[in-house]
Design an enzyme around this catalytic site. Sequence first.
Site, PDB file in Angstrom:
ATOM      1  N   ALA A 188       0.833  -1.204   0.000  1.00 24.90           N
ATOM      2  CA  ALA A 188       0.000   0.000   0.000  1.00 24.90           C
ATOM      3  C   ALA A 188       0.869   1.257   0.000  1.00 24.90           C
ATOM      4  O   ALA A 188       0.491   2.284  -0.570  1.00 24.90           O
ATOM      5  CB  ALA A 188      -0.929  -0.015   1.208  1.00 24.90           C
ATOM      6  N   HIS A 259      -1.667  -4.513  -5.321  1.00 21.53           N
ATOM      7  CA  HIS A 259      -1.194  -4.320  -3.947  1.00 21.53           C
ATOM      8  C   HIS A 259      -2.289  -4.664  -2.951  1.00 21.53           C
ATOM      9  O   HIS A 259      -3.478  -4.691  -3.272  1.00 21.53           O
ATOM     10  CB  HIS A 259      -0.741  -2.871  -3.733  1.00 21.53           C
ATOM     11  CG  HIS A 259      -1.883  -1.897  -3.579  1.00 21.53           C
ATOM     12  ND1 HIS A 259      -2.436  -1.585  -2.343  1.00 21.53           N
ATOM     13  CD2 HIS A 259      -2.579  -1.177  -4.497  1.00 21.53           C
ATOM     14  CE1 HIS A 259      -3.415  -0.710  -2.518  1.00 21.53           C
ATOM     15  NE2 HIS A 259      -3.526  -0.441  -3.814  1.00 21.53           N
ATOM     16  N   CYS A 260      -1.866  -4.957  -1.724  1.00 20.51           N
ATOM     17  CA  CYS A 260      -2.773  -5.028  -0.580  1.00 20.51           C
ATOM     18  C   CYS A 260      -2.141  -4.126   0.474  1.00 20.51           C
ATOM     19  O   CYS A 260      -1.638  -3.052   0.139  1.00 20.51           O
ATOM     20  CB  CYS A 260      -2.979  -6.467  -0.125  1.00 20.51           C
ATOM     21  SG  CYS A 260      -1.462  -7.433   0.089  1.00 20.51           S
ATOM     22  N   GLN A 261      -2.154  -4.501   1.741  1.00 23.83           N
ATOM     23  CA  GLN A 261      -1.499  -3.659   2.738  1.00 23.83           C
ATOM     24  C   GLN A 261       0.018  -3.810   2.678  1.00 23.83           C
ATOM     25  O   GLN A 261       0.754  -2.838   2.614  1.00 23.83           O
ATOM     26  CB  GLN A 261      -1.999  -4.005   4.144  1.00 23.83           C
ATOM     27  CG  GLN A 261      -1.384  -3.162   5.256  1.00 23.83           C
ATOM     28  CD  GLN A 261      -1.698  -1.679   5.100  1.00 23.83           C
ATOM     29  OE1 GLN A 261      -2.844  -1.306   4.843  1.00 23.83           O
ATOM     30  NE2 GLN A 261      -0.689  -0.817   5.234  1.00 23.83           N
ATOM     31  N   SER A 267      -2.458  -9.650  -2.370  1.00 25.31           N
ATOM     32  CA  SER A 267      -2.042  -9.250  -3.721  1.00 25.31           C
ATOM     33  C   SER A 267      -1.172 -10.321  -4.372  1.00 25.31           C
ATOM     34  O   SER A 267      -1.257 -10.556  -5.582  1.00 25.31           O
ATOM     35  CB  SER A 267      -1.302  -7.915  -3.680  1.00 25.31           C
ATOM     36  OG  SER A 267      -0.230  -7.949  -2.749  1.00 25.31           O
TER      37      SER A 267
END
EC number: 3.1.3.16
Length: 369
Positions: A188, A259-261, A267
Amino acid sequence: MVNMETCAMDCCVLKALLAERAHKCLILDCRSFFSFSSCSIVGSSNVRLSTIVKRRAKGSMGLEHIVPNEEQRCRLVAGMYEAVVLLDERTSELDMLRKDSTMMLAVNALCRDSRGSSIYFLKGGYETFSAQCPEFCTKNSPPVGLSLPLCANNVPGSADSNCTPCGTPLYDQGGPVEILPFLYLGSAYHASRKDMLDTLGITALINVSANCPNHFEGHFQYKSIPVEDSHKADISSWFNEAIDFIDSVKNSGGRVFVHCQAGISRSATICLAYLMRTNRVKLDEAFEFVKQRRSIISPNFSFMGQLLQFESQVLAPSCSAEAGSPTISVLDRGTSTTTVFNFPVSIPVHSGANSLSYLQNPITTSPSC
């Protein structure tokens, strides 16, 4: 028994073909997806035959498995190629190969079904050709991400002006990594760095989280996949949408950043699913390919289980376009059933995920990514 219509081709002959009549030559690389993606002959296509496909074919492989590209297959059947050249890593004699090897199955299928094309195997394989004719080869070293400053202070377009290099989490260090020329993976934090995204030529983002903001909606195209990094989450029901989105951006000449965190679990799962479906490879091969590029990836147990189920659908000869949305999914949306997977064997349990710490897993997974 080796089909006598198949002859050896020296590397110098293939070099001359590529220099003078490349459009009349179909090159089929029978090495693994990982090897092919790392380095290959210019213009070649990868032949990927899963164990399931090989077993069910019982030695008689259909041309659609050998030449998955429909346009190339039509040209081949129409006799528009003068030569079809197969290669593996280093084979110098076909008699050295097993009957169930990818190259032998491809040779037999081509000799049976092709029309008017001479079938050859490249003597010495890619190893010899790349040494003698490097100008006709491409080599992609595993990307290590961008060498951009970690601190976003005074960076135009940055969503965070207070970060410092000291104490920066590992998953935020460096920059997004290239999985494929049109597909990137990261965190992120990377998604909040417009300078990074612009440098990479990113045109679209897939946000695989329920709470990470889309910072630059006026500048990039976004696809949101609101999935929590939980053992109860159903991420497989999003595979088709994500794959279609990536392909649409690719076909328009763009690049996607997923993306994720932390860029570790959710992701990474989407990227793995994309590789498995579009390249018809097993989970372990896709996992190794992505891990070579972003070493900290670690999908949670449930996501690994859903990817394993996806693998069985992707590699099945009868798989359809709906494989990413199975009739019976690993976890139905909204249910509270917990399934923990000790990769590669699935183990359904009824206790809470926190009570399963005794399960040993050779692929480290992260509880929250």
